[in-house]
Scaffold this motif. Structure first.
Motif, PDB file in Angstrom:
ATOM      1  N   ALA A  83      36.203 -42.341  13.148  1.00 27.79           N
ATOM      2  CA  ALA A  83      35.425 -43.102  14.129  1.00 27.79           C
ATOM      3  C   ALA A  83      33.931 -42.908  13.910  1.00 27.79           C
ATOM      4  CB  ALA A  83      35.813 -42.685  15.545  1.00 27.79           C
ATOM      5  N   ALA A  84      33.504 -41.697  13.573  1.00 27.93           N
ATOM      6  CA  ALA A  84      32.073 -41.460  13.381  1.00 27.93           C
ATOM      7  C   ALA A  84      31.568 -42.166  12.130  1.00 27.93           C
ATOM      8  CB  ALA A  84      31.781 -39.962  13.303  1.00 27.93           C
ATOM      9  N   VAL A  85      32.372 -42.148  11.062  1.00 30.07           N
ATOM     10  CA  VAL A  85      31.936 -42.795   9.819  1.00 30.07           C
ATOM     11  C   VAL A  85      31.872 -44.319   9.991  1.00 30.07           C
ATOM     12  CG1 VAL A  85      32.593 -43.226   7.419  1.00 30.07           C
ATOM     13  CG2 VAL A  85      32.682 -40.910   8.325  1.00 30.07           C
ATOM     14  N   ILE A  86      32.735 -44.867  10.827  1.00 30.86           N
ATOM     15  CA  ILE A  86      32.683 -46.314  11.101  1.00 30.86           C
ATOM     16  C   ILE A  86      31.541 -46.650  12.067  1.00 30.86           C
ATOM     17  CG2 ILE A  86      33.932 -48.279  12.118  1.00 30.86           C
ATOM     18  CD1 ILE A  86      36.523 -46.981  11.183  1.00 30.86           C
ATOM     19  N   SER A  87      31.401 -45.817  13.100  1.00 31.36           N
ATOM     20  CA  SER A  87      30.436 -46.136  14.168  1.00 31.36           C
ATOM     21  C   SER A  87      28.983 -46.062  13.711  1.00 31.36           C
ATOM     22  CB  SER A  87      30.573 -45.161  15.334  1.00 31.36           C
ATOM     23  OG  SER A  87      31.842 -45.209  15.871  1.00 31.36           O
TER      24      SER A  87
ATOM     25  N   ILE B  82      28.862 -35.998   8.781  1.00 35.05           N
ATOM     26  CA  ILE B  82      28.297 -34.668   9.073  1.00 35.05           C
ATOM     27  C   ILE B  82      28.453 -34.334  10.558  1.00 35.05           C
ATOM     28  CG2 ILE B  82      26.113 -33.404   9.254  1.00 35.05           C
ATOM     29  CD1 ILE B  82      25.238 -34.795   6.645  1.00 35.05           C
ATOM     30  N   ILE B  83      28.144 -35.311  11.406  1.00 36.67           N
ATOM     31  CA  ILE B  83      28.195 -35.067  12.856  1.00 36.67           C
ATOM     32  C   ILE B  83      29.604 -34.687  13.297  1.00 36.67           C
ATOM     33  CG2 ILE B  83      28.056 -36.240  15.100  1.00 36.67           C
ATOM     34  CD1 ILE B  83      25.687 -37.877  13.801  1.00 36.67           C
ATOM     35  N   ALA B  84      30.594 -35.490  12.889  1.00 36.90           N
ATOM     36  CA  ALA B  84      31.964 -35.207  13.314  1.00 36.90           C
ATOM     37  C   ALA B  84      32.463 -33.908  12.699  1.00 36.90           C
ATOM     38  CB  ALA B  84      32.883 -36.365  12.927  1.00 36.90           C
ATOM     39  N   LEU B  85      32.103 -33.687  11.432  1.00 36.46           N
ATOM     40  CA  LEU B  85      32.573 -32.468  10.763  1.00 36.46           C
ATOM     41  C   LEU B  85      32.021 -31.216  11.444  1.00 36.46           C
ATOM     42  CD1 LEU B  85      34.177 -31.482   8.232  1.00 36.46           C
ATOM     43  CD2 LEU B  85      31.963 -31.214   7.125  1.00 36.46           C
ATOM     44  N   MET B  86      30.716 -31.210  11.749  1.00 40.15           N
ATOM     45  CA  MET B  86      30.145 -30.012  12.353  1.00 40.15           C
ATOM     46  C   MET B  86      30.666 -29.813  13.769  1.00 40.15           C
ATOM     47  SD  MET B  86      28.885 -29.065   9.743  1.00 40.15           S
ATOM     48  CE  MET B  86      28.572 -27.409  10.275  1.00 40.15           C
ATOM     49  N   GLY B  87      30.870 -30.901  14.490  1.00 40.51           N
ATOM     50  CA  GLY B  87      31.454 -30.769  15.829  1.00 40.51           C
ATOM     51  C   GLY B  87      32.843 -30.165  15.756  1.00 40.51           C
TER      52      GLY B  87
END
Ligand SMILES: Nc1ncnc2c1ncn2[C@@H]1O[C@H](COP(=O)(O)OP(=O)(O)O)[C@@H](O)[C@H]1O
Ligand SMILES: [Mg+2]
Lengths: 257, 260
Positions: free
Chosen positions: A148-152, A209-214
């Motif tokens: 979802a983050a990579v698409i959004s 990066i955002i989703a992975l670090m979260g």
């Protein structure tokens, strides 16, 4: 107090963390393609990560475009080059500020929320419970957020680009004396496809990066409420630093001749 | 039972687990026969939860072997691990309900995700299992956050039995409940276990609960099983460690380590 020992410890710790993040990223990416795919969870995360970030990203992009127009006007004025405002605003927003500002804002909003949610699930043993119920926590929790983050992010950045340029347009026409249609024509004539796509590629990487670090910080949180708090902070800080570092690397790769 | 050398349902041999420098399990040996209700007692932080997480494969022991139905499961991964996990149901200490899902979906989770049962059918089963633990269908739509601690434990129990497991683990089933609710949960455990004919492993530091829900007790102390035997014999264990623990005395061979 031994300075060398301390430096050694910090260095080793850094490499150990890097290794753990890489392993986690590898596990997560290899889980994306394997069934089952939780379509409903991906849709849910698209709403949370993408749709609900729109107001924040839109507002910051608007003000960034506006202030950029002001500064370029002031700077250009020294060389009699004020007319360059539309072009530089468009270039700055699409290449750098659109993706970076959106990335940092979404990092603050989403990486924190993911780390808090998954961290709470960790310390209340909900992640262990998933395992005992024959559900792979990486597939169930991490994959939907990553996808979802990579698409959004590219969609958010495309919107941020438009709003940022619009912010520059508003300032340019309302207080810097630009003619509206000339401002728009200069923008459209100047911006190339590569300016925009480079920003969208960056956005996809930042989303990852955002989703992975979260997820990583949430998965590895320990202790109680305090541990979850620390995980949340670490998620935002590490995501922000990685976004800025990745931005530099991507810029040098994408615009190298 | 057949009598001669039945294969234990679960067996741990020399299981060791450490976190960094800290040795938590230091060679645990324990065998649980089919149909038995085993309780492991021990002080807080002695590694009881770590022990059952090793059996479930949530944590990996550094040394030792774990057998389920005679099959070694210590290093199983992926789908082989899933097959073994299908024999287990687990009630976690804090119930560990998924707070993003309504009660019925919590109970039905393993059926829908793990076994591909249709949602409609899984929902019927969930409501039936909720009834078994004394909860009406009206709670099915509630969120776990709306339930009291005792009710969350019941839902956790319903989730543990939803897929008809052969083995159920209970991690501190009565901790954090008032004495009356604790007794209700104890009764519920005893009746479900009798009903389903399952093998159980419970860990607790609550002696009232331990006596009530077990037929065998073992005591974990400093990473090892220091005493094991039938529940009826625990008062004549002749172990100073066990005596001190079951009578809750501050004085004795067990020194409370203030640092966990
Ligand atoms: N994932 C982990 N990482 C580090 N230490 C842990 C972890 N899980 C448990 N421990 C430590 O192992 C010890 C035993 O914990 P636990 O099995 O939860 O005790 P209890 O007997 O109360 O269930 C505790 O000191 C705890 O801090
Ligand atoms: Mg415990």
């Amino acid at each position: 107090m031994n300075v060398f020992a301390a430096i050694g410890r910090v260095t080793l710790g850094f490499f150990r963390e890097t290794g753990r993040v890489s392993l986690f990223a590898g596990d997560s990416v290899s889980a994306v393609a394997r069934p089952p795919v939780y379509w409903w969870l991906i849709a849910q995360q698209l709403m949370r990560i993408g749709y609900f970030s729109l107001p924040v990203v839109g507002l910051t992009a608007f003000f960034t475009g506006g202030v950029l127009a002001l500064q370029i006007y002031i700077g250009g004025n020294r060389y009699g080059a004020e007319s360059i405002v539309p072009q530089i605003v468009a270039l700055g927003i699409t290449r750098e500020l659109g993706p970076v500002i959106a990335g940092l804002m979404v990092a603050g909003r989403v990486a924190a929320a993911i780390a808090a949610e998954i961290g709470t699930m960790r310390v209340t043993e909900q992640i262990d419970a998933l395992t005992t119920l024959s559900t792979n926590p990486i597939k169930y929790l991490v994959v939907p957020r990553l996808v979802a983050a990579v698409i959004s992010m590219p969609i958010l950045v495309a919107i941020a680009d438009s709003i940022g340029i619009f912010g520059g347009y508003v300032v340019g026409t309302a207080s810097l004396g630009f003619n509206g249609s000339i401002y728009l024509k200069n923008t459209v004539d100047f911006v190339t496809r590569q300016d925009v796509t480079s920003g969208l590629i960056k956005a996809a990487v930042f989303g990852f990066i955002i989703a992975l670090m979260g997820c990583f910080n949430g998965f590895n949180s320990k202790g109680g409420a305090q541990g979850v708090g620390a995980a949340t902070t670490n998620a935002v800080v590490s995501a922000s630093i990685l976004i800025l570092a990745a931005n530099y690397i991507l810029t040098s790769l994408l615009f190298s001749r | 039972m057949s009598g001669v050398a039945a294969v234990p349902k679960i067996e741990l041999r020399g299981v060791k687990k450490r976190f960094g420098d800290k040795i938590v399990l230091d060679g645990v040996d324990l065998a649980i026969q089919p149909g038995h209700s085993q309780v492991v007692i021990g002080g807080s932080g002695t590694g009881k939860s770590v022990m059952i997480k090793c059996v479930l494969g949530i944590l990996r022991p550094e040394e030792g072997q774990i057998f389920v139905d005679g099959q070694e499961v210590t290093h199983l991964k992926g789908s082989a691990r899933d097959t073994v996990l299908k024999k287990f149901g687990m009630l976690f200490q804090g119930a560990a309900l998924f707070d993003s899902l309504p009660v019925w979906e919590n109970v039905a989770f393993g059926l829908i995700q793990g076994r591909g049962v249709s949602r409609a059918r899984a929902r019927d089963i969930a409501i039936e299992k909720l009834a078994k633990v004394g909860l009406g269908s009206d709670v099915a739509m509630l969120s776990p956050a709306e339930l009291s601690g005792g009710m969350q434990k019941r839902v956790g129990l319903a989730r543990a039995i939803a897929a008809d497991p052969e083995i159920i683990f209970f991690d501190e089933p009565t901790t954090g409940l008032d004495p009356i609710m604790a007794d209700v949960i104890n009764d519920l455990i005893v009746s479900t276990v009798k009903d389903l004919g399952v093998t159980t492993l419970s860990i607790t530091h609550d002696m009232v609960s331990a006596r009530k829900i077990s037929d065998h007790i073992a005591m974990l102390y400093k990473g090892r099983i220091v005493w094991a035997g039938p529940t009826a014999e625990i008062d004549s264990s002749e172990s100073a460690l066990v005596d001190q623990f079951i009578h809750g005395r501050a004085q004795g061979p067990i020194k409370m380590e203030v640092r966990a």
